[in-house]
Design a protein around this motif. Structure first.
Motif, PDB file in Angstrom:
ATOM      1  N   VAL A   1       0.514  -1.319   0.060  1.00  0.00           N
ATOM      2  CA  VAL A   1      -0.208  -0.161   0.173  1.00  0.00           C
ATOM      3  C   VAL A   1       0.679   1.326  -0.362  1.00  0.00           C
ATOM      4  O   VAL A   1       1.550   1.661   0.767  1.00  0.00           O
TER       5      VAL A   1
ATOM      6  N   VAL B   1       2.257   5.056   0.562  1.00  0.00           N
ATOM      7  CA  VAL B   1       1.845   6.474   1.736  1.00  0.00           C
ATOM      8  C   VAL B   1       1.785   7.312   1.169  1.00  0.00           C
ATOM      9  O   VAL B   1       3.144   7.591   1.592  1.00  0.00           O
TER      10      VAL B   1
ATOM     11  N   PHE C   1       1.124   7.941   8.408  1.00  0.00           N
ATOM     12  CA  PHE C   1      -0.684   6.677   8.348  1.00  0.00           C
ATOM     13  C   PHE C   1      -0.109   4.925   7.807  1.00  0.00           C
ATOM     14  O   PHE C   1      -0.506   3.971   7.446  1.00  0.00           O
TER      15      PHE C   1
ATOM     16  N   VAL D   1      -1.610   1.246   7.548  1.00  0.00           N
ATOM     17  CA  VAL D   1      -1.711   0.055   6.806  1.00  0.00           C
ATOM     18  C   VAL D   1      -1.523  -1.413   7.804  1.00  0.00           C
ATOM     19  O   VAL D   1      -1.424  -2.136   7.549  1.00  0.00           O
TER      20      VAL D   1
ATOM     21  N   VAL E   1      -2.453   5.700  -0.742  1.00  0.00           N
ATOM     22  CA  VAL E   1      -3.504   5.747   0.421  1.00  0.00           C
ATOM     23  C   VAL E   1      -3.251   7.631   0.297  1.00  0.00           C
ATOM     24  O   VAL E   1      -1.324   7.867   0.325  1.00  0.00           O
TER      25      VAL E   1
ATOM     26  N   ASP F   1      -2.984  11.517   1.890  1.00  0.00           N
ATOM     27  CA  ASP F   1      -2.940  12.151   3.182  1.00  0.00           C
ATOM     28  C   ASP F   1      -3.706  14.020   2.627  1.00  0.00           C
ATOM     29  O   ASP F   1      -2.720  14.337   2.165  1.00  0.00           O
TER      30      ASP F   1
ATOM     31  N   LEU G   1      -7.461   5.800  -1.837  1.00  0.00           N
ATOM     32  CA  LEU G   1      -7.804   6.008  -1.030  1.00  0.00           C
ATOM     33  C   LEU G   1      -7.759   7.777  -0.393  1.00  0.00           C
ATOM     34  O   LEU G   1      -6.312   7.436   0.150  1.00  0.00           O
TER      35      LEU G   1
ATOM     36  N   VAL H   1      -7.762  10.400   2.388  1.00  0.00           N
ATOM     37  CA  VAL H   1      -7.797  10.890   3.417  1.00  0.00           C
ATOM     38  C   VAL H   1      -8.324  12.358   3.490  1.00  0.00           C
ATOM     39  O   VAL H   1      -7.159  12.842   3.313  1.00  0.00           O
TER      40      VAL H   1
ATOM     41  N   SER I   1     -13.448  11.248   0.498  1.00  0.00           N
ATOM     42  CA  SER I   1     -12.759  11.373   1.013  1.00  0.00           C
ATOM     43  C   SER I   1     -13.145  10.094   2.602  1.00  0.00           C
ATOM     44  O   SER I   1     -13.842  10.640   3.405  1.00  0.00           O
TER      45      SER I   1
ATOM     46  N   SER J   1      -9.268  10.924   9.111  1.00  0.00           N
ATOM     47  CA  SER J   1      -8.136   9.865   9.438  1.00  0.00           C
ATOM     48  C   SER J   1      -8.587   9.284  10.756  1.00  0.00           C
ATOM     49  O   SER J   1      -7.655   8.022  10.867  1.00  0.00           O
TER      50      SER J   1
ATOM     51  N   LEU K   1      -9.524   5.600   9.320  1.00  0.00           N
ATOM     52  CA  LEU K   1      -8.410   5.315   8.627  1.00  0.00           C
ATOM     53  C   LEU K   1      -8.285   3.796   8.485  1.00  0.00           C
ATOM     54  O   LEU K   1      -8.574   2.485   7.386  1.00  0.00           O
TER      55      LEU K   1
ATOM     56  N   LEU L   1      -8.758   0.975   5.306  1.00  0.00           N
ATOM     57  CA  LEU L   1      -7.949   0.157   4.802  1.00  0.00           C
ATOM     58  C   LEU L   1      -7.979  -2.328   5.394  1.00  0.00           C
ATOM     59  O   LEU L   1      -7.707  -2.267   4.438  1.00  0.00           O
TER      60      LEU L   1
END
Length: 238
Positions: free
Chosen positions: A5, A7, A13, A17, A39, A41, A59, A61, A69, A72, A75, A79
């Motif tokens: 994933v 980030v 974050f 994950v 992901v 931010d 995704l 956030v 979105s 957070s 999250l 996920l």
């Protein structure tokens, strides 16, 4: 093997994950290789992923309701759904703004605006080759459905539903008390500077791209789409 994933933004974050059972890959949007989902931010990270042409679902956030979105605080649970495959996606049109220069791409909005504070210029809007309006203002913004809930809405423009190939066009601080706003087919809109009296800048997703001269119309078109993840934790569009 756990899913990789990407980030972009808040490195914290990565813990979410891992908590959801994924393998975090933290870095700049242009450096994420071999990932299955990303992901983002905040809105800036979403734009970074767009510009890096990342071709996996994203995704968002804390990036606003235009891209639905997730907060957070939700999250990790979001996920978990993503890594289980329990999600759907939405495709948002990506706008290309071009003329006598290489096209710039935008997910949220394209704007022409006077580069100097307290200065106005004259702008025009055309659709399908026909004149829609000509007005004096600080600028003009054309927003996609994803961007229509942001700066466009704050400037008095209408919110446009996801999945429609239209833009909301709004004068910025118009020199008139009865200025209109328009919802127009995205593929047929042209924005122009009509007077060479003050420098005017082209912004894409809030980032300055270049100066636009009078007589250099900017034509909008759809180039591709940007795919975002939607889960129950995602905020409503409206």
């Amino acid at each position: 093997m756990s899913q990789r994933v990407g980030v972009v933004g808040d490195e914290a974050f990565a813990a979410a994950v891992e908590g959801a059972g994924g393998d975090p890959v933290v870095g700049a949007a242009s450096d994420l290789d071999g990932i299955e989902v990303a992901v983002a931010d905040g809105e800036a990270a979403v734009v970074d992923l767009l510009r890096a042409a990342v071709d996996v679902p994203v995704l968002p956030v804390d990036a606003g309701s235009g891209v639905r979105s997730v907060p957070s605080s939700d999250l990790e649970s979001a996920l978990e759904r993503v890594l289980e495959g329990a999600y759907r996606t939405e495709r948002h049109p990506v706008v290309s703004a071009q003329r006598a220069f290489n096209g710039v791409r935008a997910l949220f909005d394209v704007m022409l605006v006077a580069a100097e504070p307290a200065r106005i210029s004259e702008f025009s809007v055309r659709c399908g080759g026909e004149s829609v309006a000509r007005f004096r203002a600080d600028g003009v913004v054309a927003s996609t459905p994803a961007g229509s809930v942001g700066y466009n809405s704050a400037a008095g423009g209408p919110v446009v539903a996801t999945g429609t190939d239209v833009v909301s066009v709004v004068p910025l601080a118009p020199f008139a008390t009865d200025a209109d706003q328009w919802v127009l087919p995205l593929e047929e809109v042209t924005l122009s500077v009509e007077r060479d009296e003050t420098p005017v800048e082209l912004l894409a997703d809030g980032r300055t791209e270049r100066t636009v001269a009078a007589g250099e119309p900017v034509t909008l078109s759809t180039t591709d789409a940007f795919e975002t993840v939607v889960v129950p934790e995602s905020v409503r569009f409206f």
